[in-house]
Design a protein around this motif. Structure first.
Motif, PDB file in Angstrom:
ATOM      1  N   CYS A  76      74.962  20.763  51.638  1.00  0.00           N
ATOM      2  CA  CYS A  76      75.980  19.787  51.246  1.00  0.00           C
ATOM      3  C   CYS A  76      76.534  20.185  49.887  1.00  0.00           C
ATOM      4  O   CYS A  76      76.018  21.079  49.213  1.00  0.00           O
ATOM      5  CB  CYS A  76      75.388  18.380  51.193  1.00  0.00           C
ATOM      6  N   CYS A  89      74.328  14.691  50.568  1.00  0.00           N
ATOM      7  CA  CYS A  89      73.249  14.002  51.292  1.00  0.00           C
ATOM      8  C   CYS A  89      72.916  12.670  50.613  1.00  0.00           C
ATOM      9  O   CYS A  89      72.796  11.642  51.268  1.00  0.00           O
ATOM     10  CB  CYS A  89      72.004  14.883  51.361  1.00  0.00           C
ATOM     11  N   CYS A 114      70.112  18.093  54.002  1.00  0.00           N
ATOM     12  CA  CYS A 114      70.477  19.487  54.271  1.00  0.00           C
ATOM     13  C   CYS A 114      69.363  20.395  53.739  1.00  0.00           C
ATOM     14  O   CYS A 114      68.483  19.963  52.989  1.00  0.00           O
ATOM     15  CB  CYS A 114      71.819  19.818  53.619  1.00  0.00           C
ATOM     16  N   CYS A 117      69.096  20.509  49.828  1.00  0.00           N
ATOM     17  CA  CYS A 117      68.461  19.318  49.249  1.00  0.00           C
ATOM     18  C   CYS A 117      66.961  19.308  49.553  1.00  0.00           C
ATOM     19  O   CYS A 117      66.157  18.871  48.723  1.00  0.00           O
ATOM     20  CB  CYS A 117      69.112  18.037  49.772  1.00  0.00           C
TER      21      CYS A 117
HETATM   22 ZN    ZN Z   1      72.182  18.043  50.773  1.00  0.00          ZN
END
Ligand code: ZN
Length: 318
Positions: A76, A89, A114, A117
């Motif tokens: 992301c 996210c 993601c 993250c």
């Molecule tokens: Zn993310």
């Protein structure tokens, strides 16, 4: 993240400027995750150091680029807000909470985040990777003053003709330590890709890096692996079974973690154990990054955004 520590990878790393690295200037700093050097009073002198949080930011944005070359939706944009077409996210979780969704616990936050993250963390969960501040080894690097001649090349012309000074460092060695705790093997493999790019001078540091400044190189001094608890691996016929959290933590499946998560690599050293921690040390470049690389490649190529996030993130269009 988890209640207990089951594995940890500790990487001692030296970073060296390879050309001028801008540490200070009269220019307003560029936005985003820049790795700015700052000074600290140490042993009676002002000394340049590299904050660990800045280093982590630079590694994160490089990891995002790597992930997107495989699968755009695997990373992301961590700066994208709730109102943006593709929120981060964290912003997606905020929206899910706003809409009254219950049960947004840590396993859910991990499972639905993601890949980037999952490794580096977000406002919804702590990351697996931590970086310490990088201090000079030996003689501290002395910042050099340079005037702004030719500065328009990397200010994009906005400060053209303005008179200001720059501070750069061009030499020195900075030692830092990366800690990867409770990792999955694909996360360890991704860190290997980051280290390779750092070694090859592909990750720029400091301000003005988009304009060609900040070339640096990283060199691994050693890699230490610790396994804790009853599922710690033992050497078997010259091979060490590397175990990710999916093979060490009983509740891994609630987090969407692949189980089992293990790969056997050649290991010539000795394991040491103090009864709690089983430790393997790989000096210099001896860690078998190439053998675990496919764990990252397979994970990112096979990544598909969970439906609960796709509603908010628009399917990874960018
Ligand atoms: Zn993310």
């Amino acid at each position: 993240m988890f209640k207990q520590l089951v594995n940890e990878c500790v990487i001692d790393l030296h970073i060296r400027p390879d050309g001028p690295v801008l540490i200070k200037s009269g220019i307003a700093t560029v936005s985003g995750p820049d790795m700015a050097f700052v000074t600290v009073l140490r042993n009676g002198d002002w000394e340049v150091y590299l904050p660990g949080s800045s280093l982590k930011g630079v590694l994160r944005s490089h990891a995002e680029r790597i992930a997107r070359t495989f699968t755009p939706e695997a990373a992301c944009d961590p700066f994208a807000k709730k109102d943006d077409p593709e929120p981060s996210c964290s912003a997606c979780f905020d929206k899910r909470k706003d809409e009254g969704e219950n049960g947004l616990d840590t396993p859910t936050a991990y499972r639905d985040s993601c890949l980037i993250c999952q490794l580096f963390g977000s406002t919804w969960m702590a990351g697996r990777l931590a970086t310490t501040d990088a201090y000079a080894v030996g003689e501290p690097s002395q910042p050099q003053r340079r005037d702004g001649v030719g500065i328009d090349r990397f200010t994009g012309g906005t400060a053209y003709g303005a008179k200001f000074e720059l501070e750069v460092i061009t030499e020195g060695t900075f030692a830092t330590t990366l800690h990867l705790r409770n990792f999955e093997l694909w996360q360890l493999a991704l860190v290997g890709f980051l280290l390779q790019d750092l070694k090859d001078g592909l990750i720029r540091i400091g301000m003005g890096k988009s304009r060609g400044l900040g070339k640096a190189r990283g060199e691994v001094k050693d890699v230490r692996l610790d396994f804790l608890g009853p599922k710690a691996p033992q050497i078997d016929d010259g091979h060490l079974p590397l175990r990710g959290v999916g093979s060490l933590f009983d509740e891994a499946e609630a987090y969407g973690i692949t189980t089992p998560d293990e790969i056997s690599v050649p290991f010539e050293g000795e394991l040491t154990s103090n009864g709690v921690r089983t430790t393997a040390i790989f000096p210099l470049d001896s860690f078998p990054w190439a053998q675990i690389a496919e764990r990252w490649v397979n994970r990112v190529q096979g990544y598909s955004m969970p439906e609960a996030m796709r509603r908010y993130r628009g399917g990874g269009r960018r």
